[in-house]
Design a protein around this motif. Structure first.
Motif, PDB file in Angstrom:
ATOM      1  N   ALA A 107      32.109  52.465  85.207  1.00 17.94           N
ATOM      2  CA  ALA A 107      33.223  51.551  84.951  1.00 17.94           C
ATOM      3  C   ALA A 107      32.715  50.230  84.375  1.00 17.94           C
ATOM      4  CB  ALA A 107      34.014  51.293  86.234  1.00 17.94           C
ATOM      5  N   ALA A 108      31.622  49.709  84.923  1.00 17.70           N
ATOM      6  CA  ALA A 108      31.058  48.461  84.407  1.00 17.70           C
ATOM      7  C   ALA A 108      30.587  48.648  82.970  1.00 17.70           C
ATOM      8  CB  ALA A 108      29.896  48.000  85.289  1.00 17.70           C
ATOM      9  N   THR A 109      29.915  49.746  82.711  1.00 17.18           N
ATOM     10  CA  THR A 109      29.432  50.012  81.354  1.00 17.18           C
ATOM     11  C   THR A 109      30.596  50.175  80.393  1.00 17.18           C
ATOM     12  OG1 THR A 109      27.502  51.119  82.284  1.00 17.18           O
ATOM     13  CG2 THR A 109      28.000  51.568  79.982  1.00 17.18           C
ATOM     14  N   TRP A 110      31.625  50.898  80.819  1.00 14.73           N
ATOM     15  CA  TRP A 110      32.762  51.171  79.944  1.00 14.73           C
ATOM     16  C   TRP A 110      33.576  49.917  79.660  1.00 14.73           C
ATOM     17  CZ3 TRP A 110      33.885  54.985  76.843  1.00 14.73           C
ATOM     18  CH2 TRP A 110      35.166  55.095  76.341  1.00 14.73           C
ATOM     19  N   THR A 111      33.822  49.100  80.684  1.00  8.99           N
ATOM     20  CA  THR A 111      34.706  47.943  80.503  1.00  8.99           C
ATOM     21  C   THR A 111      33.977  46.708  80.004  1.00  8.99           C
ATOM     22  OG1 THR A 111      34.459  47.338  82.824  1.00  8.99           O
ATOM     23  CG2 THR A 111      36.344  48.699  82.252  1.00  8.99           C
ATOM     24  N   LEU A 112      32.751  46.503  80.455  1.00  9.79           N
ATOM     25  CA  LEU A 112      32.032  45.286  80.083  1.00  9.79           C
ATOM     26  C   LEU A 112      31.099  45.476  78.895  1.00  9.79           C
ATOM     27  CD1 LEU A 112      31.051  43.973  83.625  1.00  9.79           C
ATOM     28  CD2 LEU A 112      32.967  43.244  82.213  1.00  9.79           C
ATOM     29  N   GLY A 113      30.687  46.700  78.650  1.00 12.83           N
ATOM     30  CA  GLY A 113      29.660  46.937  77.650  1.00 12.83           C
ATOM     31  C   GLY A 113      30.147  46.955  76.221  1.00 12.83           C
ATOM     32  N   GLY A 123      24.989  45.692  82.581  1.00 14.38           N
ATOM     33  CA  GLY A 123      23.672  46.179  82.977  1.00 14.38           C
ATOM     34  C   GLY A 123      23.245  45.636  84.337  1.00 14.38           C
ATOM     35  N   LEU A 124      23.476  44.351  84.557  1.00 16.13           N
ATOM     36  CA  LEU A 124      23.133  43.750  85.852  1.00 16.13           C
ATOM     37  C   LEU A 124      23.984  44.324  86.972  1.00 16.13           C
ATOM     38  CD1 LEU A 124      22.622  40.019  84.804  1.00 16.13           C
ATOM     39  CD2 LEU A 124      20.862  41.696  85.426  1.00 16.13           C
ATOM     40  N   GLY A 126      25.220  47.329  87.028  1.00 16.02           N
ATOM     41  CA  GLY A 126      24.681  48.671  87.247  1.00 16.02           C
ATOM     42  C   GLY A 126      23.410  48.644  88.070  1.00 16.02           C
ATOM     43  N   VAL A 127      22.525  47.690  87.790  1.00 15.53           N
ATOM     44  CA  VAL A 127      21.286  47.561  88.558  1.00 15.53           C
ATOM     45  C   VAL A 127      21.606  47.198  90.012  1.00 15.53           C
ATOM     46  CG1 VAL A 127      19.175  46.177  88.829  1.00 15.53           C
ATOM     47  CG2 VAL A 127      19.827  47.038  86.574  1.00 15.53           C
ATOM     48  N   ALA A 128      22.552  46.284  90.214  1.00 15.88           N
ATOM     49  CA  ALA A 128      22.922  45.883  91.573  1.00 15.88           C
ATOM     50  C   ALA A 128      23.509  47.063  92.353  1.00 15.88           C
ATOM     51  CB  ALA A 128      23.918  44.722  91.527  1.00 15.88           C
ATOM     52  N   LEU A 129      24.378  47.834  91.732  1.00 18.24           N
ATOM     53  CA  LEU A 129      24.956  48.993  92.411  1.00 18.24           C
ATOM     54  C   LEU A 129      23.894  50.050  92.716  1.00 18.24           C
ATOM     55  CD1 LEU A 129      28.295  49.324  90.443  1.00 18.24           C
ATOM     56  CD2 LEU A 129      28.048  48.786  92.873  1.00 18.24           C
ATOM     57  N   THR A 130      22.960  50.238  91.814  1.00 14.52           N
ATOM     58  CA  THR A 130      21.868  51.180  92.038  1.00 14.52           C
ATOM     59  C   THR A 130      20.994  50.707  93.204  1.00 14.52           C
ATOM     60  OG1 THR A 130      21.884  51.771  89.704  1.00 14.52           O
ATOM     61  CG2 THR A 130      19.900  52.326  90.939  1.00 14.52           C
ATOM     62  N   PHE A 131      20.742  49.402  93.282  1.00 12.02           N
ATOM     63  CA  PHE A 131      19.969  48.835  94.384  1.00 12.02           C
ATOM     64  C   PHE A 131      20.678  49.081  95.726  1.00 12.02           C
ATOM     65  CE2 PHE A 131      18.731  45.447  97.284  1.00 12.02           C
ATOM     66  CZ  PHE A 131      17.355  45.478  97.182  1.00 12.02           C
ATOM     67  N   VAL A 132      21.987  48.892  95.749  1.00  8.90           N
ATOM     68  CA  VAL A 132      22.759  49.135  96.976  1.00  8.90           C
ATOM     69  C   VAL A 132      22.643  50.611  97.384  1.00  8.90           C
ATOM     70  CG1 VAL A 132      25.108  49.251  97.912  1.00  8.90           C
ATOM     71  CG2 VAL A 132      24.357  47.218  96.679  1.00  8.90           C
ATOM     72  N   LEU A 133      22.784  51.504  96.417  1.00  5.19           N
ATOM     73  CA  LEU A 133      22.680  52.933  96.717  1.00  5.19           C
ATOM     74  C   LEU A 133      21.335  53.261  97.351  1.00  5.19           C
ATOM     75  CD1 LEU A 133      23.619  55.919  96.503  1.00  5.19           C
ATOM     76  CD2 LEU A 133      22.537  55.936  94.247  1.00  5.19           C
ATOM     77  N   TRP A 134      20.244  52.843  96.705  1.00  4.84           N
ATOM     78  CA  TRP A 134      18.920  53.200  97.217  1.00  4.84           C
ATOM     79  C   TRP A 134      18.548  52.413  98.468  1.00  4.84           C
ATOM     80  CZ3 TRP A 134      17.695  57.702  96.205  1.00  4.84           C
ATOM     81  CH2 TRP A 134      17.953  58.273  94.965  1.00  4.84           C
ATOM     82  N   GLY A 135      19.156  51.256  98.666  1.00  6.52           N
ATOM     83  CA  GLY A 135      18.920  50.524  99.911  1.00  6.52           C
ATOM     84  C   GLY A 135      19.599  51.181 101.096  1.00  6.52           C
ATOM     85  N   ALA A 136      20.771  51.729 100.874  1.00  6.32           N
ATOM     86  CA  ALA A 136      21.531  52.352 101.959  1.00  6.32           C
ATOM     87  C   ALA A 136      21.135  53.808 102.195  1.00  6.32           C
ATOM     88  CB  ALA A 136      23.022  52.272 101.655  1.00  6.32           C
ATOM     89  N   THR A 137      20.520  54.451 101.220  1.00  5.64           N
ATOM     90  CA  THR A 137      20.221  55.881 101.326  1.00  5.64           C
ATOM     91  C   THR A 137      19.378  56.239 102.546  1.00  5.64           C
ATOM     92  OG1 THR A 137      20.545  56.318  98.980  1.00  5.64           O
ATOM     93  CG2 THR A 137      19.073  57.810 100.153  1.00  5.64           C
TER      94      THR A 137
END
Length: 185
Positions: A107-113, A123-124, A126-137
């Protein structure tokens, strides 16, 4: 999942199929673009797979995936697997988090990119959401105290670096690979 994301985000537009996304995302040209177009389903097929039944069947298939990821993490952290019920409940929560973060990245890539400034912001995000995913995993999949959230930061950083690195590498290499495979055709 990308097909469903794109289909929903574009309001079921006829040009929102996965082939169009891949062609635009990797800046592909003929004959490679034609091969990609022929490889993926049409927008109407993507739309039909995005029905409630399609999403439900995809979600049901995600639970065994989450349990497999959980088994991998248990082995990597050298901890025992969770009991069956806890494994599926925590795996299901992880799968929902995974879907939410991936949908958020798309959604971020589609709407903001759409332009450079907003693209950097996307991009930032996306990186933040990826960090949350791997931090919580590890916390979700192992059900064990791993030193609090501070103990999970190295895993989150490593997972984010690998995920972002693979995305960037695919942007660089995939168009060349596709072009080299298209030559015989």
């Amino acid at each position: 999942m990308m097909a469903m994301d794109r289909t929903w985000l574009t309001g079921f537009s006829s040009s929102a199929n996965l082939a169009s996304f891949v062609i635009r995302h990797y800046s592909l040209h003929e004959p490679v673009a034609g091969i990609v177009r022929d490889t993926f389903a049409s927008a109407s097929a993507d739309r039909s797979s995005s029905t409630v039944l399609g999403v439900a069947s995809w979600a049901v298939a995600g639970f065994p995936l989450a349990v497999s990821v959980q088994k991998t993490f248990a082995r990597a952290w050298r901890v025992p697997m969770l009991p069956w019920m806890a494994s599926y409940l925590r795996g299901g929560l992880w799968f929902l988090l995974y879907v939410a973060t991936q949908f958020g990245v798309e959604a971020a890539t589609w709407t903001l990119g759409r332009n450079l400034g907003l693209g950097v912001l996307a991009g930032l995000a996306g990186v933040a959401l990826t960090f949350v995913l791997w931090g919580a995993t590890p916390h979700l999949l192992l059900g064990k105290d791993l030193g609090g959230w501070r103990g999970l930061v190295p895993t989150a950083i490593a997972g984010t670096v690998v995920t972002v690195g693979l995305r960037l590498l695919s942007l660089l290499l995939l168009p060349r690979w596709l072009a080299s495979w298209a030559i015989p055709f």
